[in-house]
Design a protein around this motif. Structure first.
Motif, mmCIF file in Angstrom:
data_model
loop_
_atom_site.group_PDB
_atom_site.id
_atom_site.type_symbol
_atom_site.label_atom_id
_atom_site.label_comp_id
_atom_site.label_asym_id
_atom_site.label_seq_id
_atom_site.Cartn_x
_atom_site.Cartn_y
_atom_site.Cartn_z
ATOM 1 N N ASN A 46 0.880 -1.158 0.000
ATOM 2 C CA ASN A 46 0.000 0.000 0.000
ATOM 3 C C ASN A 46 0.919 1.209 0.000
ATOM 4 N N GLU A 47 1.040 1.867 -1.135
ATOM 5 C CA GLU A 47 1.976 2.970 -1.248
ATOM 6 C C GLU A 47 1.499 3.971 -2.289
ATOM 7 N N VAL A 48 2.134 5.132 -2.294
ATOM 8 C CA VAL A 48 1.897 6.118 -3.338
ATOM 9 C C VAL A 48 3.082 6.043 -4.293
ATOM 10 N N TYR A 49 2.788 5.826 -5.565
ATOM 11 C CA TYR A 49 3.811 5.744 -6.610
ATOM 12 C C TYR A 49 3.458 6.785 -7.660
ATOM 13 N N LYS A 50 4.354 7.726 -7.859
ATOM 14 C CA LYS A 50 4.152 8.810 -8.835
ATOM 15 C C LYS A 50 2.806 9.502 -8.642
ATOM 16 N N GLY A 51 2.449 9.715 -7.376
ATOM 17 C CA GLY A 51 1.216 10.415 -7.052
ATOM 18 C C GLY A 51 -0.040 9.574 -7.107
ATOM 19 N N VAL A 83 -5.324 0.490 -8.386
ATOM 20 C CA VAL A 83 -4.710 1.782 -8.673
ATOM 21 C C VAL A 83 -5.780 2.823 -8.375
ATOM 22 N N ASP A 84 -5.529 3.665 -7.386
ATOM 23 C CA ASP A 84 -6.504 4.679 -6.955
ATOM 24 C C ASP A 84 -7.874 4.061 -6.678
ATOM 25 N N GLY A 85 -7.889 2.876 -6.074
ATOM 26 C CA GLY A 85 -9.124 2.218 -5.682
ATOM 27 C C GLY A 85 -9.816 1.420 -6.773
ATOM 28 N N TRP A 98 4.412 -11.697 -13.576
ATOM 29 C CA TRP A 98 3.071 -11.119 -13.516
ATOM 30 C C TRP A 98 2.857 -10.171 -14.686
ATOM 31 N N ILE A 99 1.607 -10.121 -15.178
ATOM 32 C CA ILE A 99 1.214 -9.151 -16.196
ATOM 33 C C ILE A 99 -0.105 -8.534 -15.753
ATOM 34 N N SER A 100 -0.445 -7.405 -16.362
ATOM 35 C CA SER A 100 -1.732 -6.779 -16.072
ATOM 36 C C SER A 100 -2.442 -6.484 -17.380
ATOM 37 N N VAL A 101 -3.687 -6.073 -17.265
ATOM 38 C CA VAL A 101 -4.462 -5.726 -18.441
ATOM 39 C C VAL A 101 -3.855 -4.500 -19.134
ATOM 40 N N ILE A 102 -3.098 -3.685 -18.424
ATOM 41 C CA ILE A 102 -2.472 -2.486 -18.987
ATOM 42 C C ILE A 102 -1.138 -2.816 -19.657
ATOM 43 N N SER A 103 -0.363 -3.673 -19.044
ATOM 44 C CA SER A 103 0.962 -4.008 -19.599
ATOM 45 C C SER A 103 1.036 -5.514 -19.844
ATOM 46 N N ALA A 113 5.232 -4.481 -8.969
ATOM 47 C CA ALA A 113 5.864 -4.010 -10.210
ATOM 48 C C ALA A 113 4.821 -3.872 -11.321
ATOM 49 N N ALA A 114 3.819 -4.752 -11.338
ATOM 50 C CA ALA A 114 2.741 -4.648 -12.334
ATOM 51 C C ALA A 114 1.937 -3.372 -12.110
ATOM 52 N N ALA A 115 1.661 -3.043 -10.848
ATOM 53 C CA ALA A 115 0.931 -1.807 -10.531
ATOM 54 C C ALA A 115 1.751 -0.591 -10.943
ATOM 55 N N ARG A 116 3.040 -0.606 -10.654
ATOM 56 C CA ARG A 116 3.906 0.517 -11.032
ATOM 57 C C ARG A 116 3.999 0.652 -12.546
ATOM 58 N N ALA A 117 4.108 -0.457 -13.254
ATOM 59 C CA ALA A 117 4.174 -0.413 -14.718
ATOM 60 C C ALA A 117 2.870 0.136 -15.291
ATOM 61 N N ALA A 118 1.749 -0.208 -14.673
ATOM 62 C CA ALA A 118 0.454 0.310 -15.131
ATOM 63 C C ALA A 118 0.387 1.822 -14.930
ATOM 64 N N VAL A 119 0.855 2.298 -13.772
ATOM 65 C CA VAL A 119 0.875 3.747 -13.521
ATOM 66 C C VAL A 119 1.754 4.438 -14.558
ATOM 67 N N ASP A 120 2.899 3.860 -14.837
ATOM 68 C CA ASP A 120 3.793 4.433 -15.862
ATOM 69 C C ASP A 120 3.097 4.486 -17.215
ATOM 70 N N GLU A 121 2.439 3.406 -17.591
ATOM 71 C CA GLU A 121 1.783 3.318 -18.890
ATOM 72 C C GLU A 121 0.570 4.252 -18.976
ATOM 73 N N LEU A 122 -0.159 4.422 -17.883
ATOM 74 C CA LEU A 122 -1.327 5.289 -17.871
ATOM 75 C C LEU A 122 -0.959 6.761 -18.059
ATOM 76 N N GLN A 123 0.247 7.144 -17.696
ATOM 77 C CA GLN A 123 0.738 8.513 -17.872
ATOM 78 C C GLN A 123 -0.255 9.553 -17.358
ATOM 79 N N GLY A 124 -0.813 9.323 -16.169
ATOM 80 C CA GLY A 124 -1.737 10.272 -15.560
ATOM 81 C C GLY A 124 -3.198 9.998 -15.837
ATOM 82 N N ALA A 125 -3.510 9.167 -16.823
ATOM 83 C CA ALA A 125 -4.905 8.847 -17.124
ATOM 84 C C ALA A 125 -5.495 7.986 -16.009
#
Length: 133
Positions: A46-51, A83-85, A98-103, A113-125
């Protein structure tokens, strides 16, 4: 074609960065991690990654598409990631990655790492809920 190559390069770079971050900071985050109890199971986080608030925890549900809320088992091996609930659907591969629907095409070593990669890929979306039906 250059756009496809650029996107692939960015996705790969994001996955590598997330993997490096997960590996390099595992000791730093161990104080926030709650063991899931099963050998080989990922730790809760449970953490904040890139906001963005990213969370992961063992889920109690069992079957694929079982129940109203999809907290359990949908390929994620009984592990839910948010990611944000909003649930990020994850899947554990046979090799333990592990993979996610985003990556989907960029396997990573952990759900964190999958959650962080998704945040990176979402680029704020915003992550939108994944339809179940």
């Amino acid at each position: 074609m250059p756009e496809l190559s650029r996107r692939r390069a960015l996705t790969t770079a994001a996955a590598l960065a997330a993997t490096a971050a997960a590996t390099g900071t595992a000791a730093a985050h161990s104080a926030n991690a709650t063991p899931s109890g099963s050998p080989g199971s990922p730790d809760a986080f449970n953490e904040v990654y890139k906001g963005r608030r990213i969370q992961g925890r063992p889920s109690s549900g069992g079957g694929h598409h079982g129940g109203g809320h999809h907290g359990g088992g949908h390929h994620g091996g009984g592990f839910a990631v948010y990611v944000d609930g909003v649930e990020l659907h994850v899947m554990r591969n046979a090799d333990g990655s592990w993979i996610s629907v985003i990556s989907h095409y960029a396997p990573v070593p952990t759900p964190r790492a999958a959650a962080r990669a998704a945040v990176d890929e979402l680029q704020g979306a915003r992550l939108l809920p994944f339809p179940t039906n």
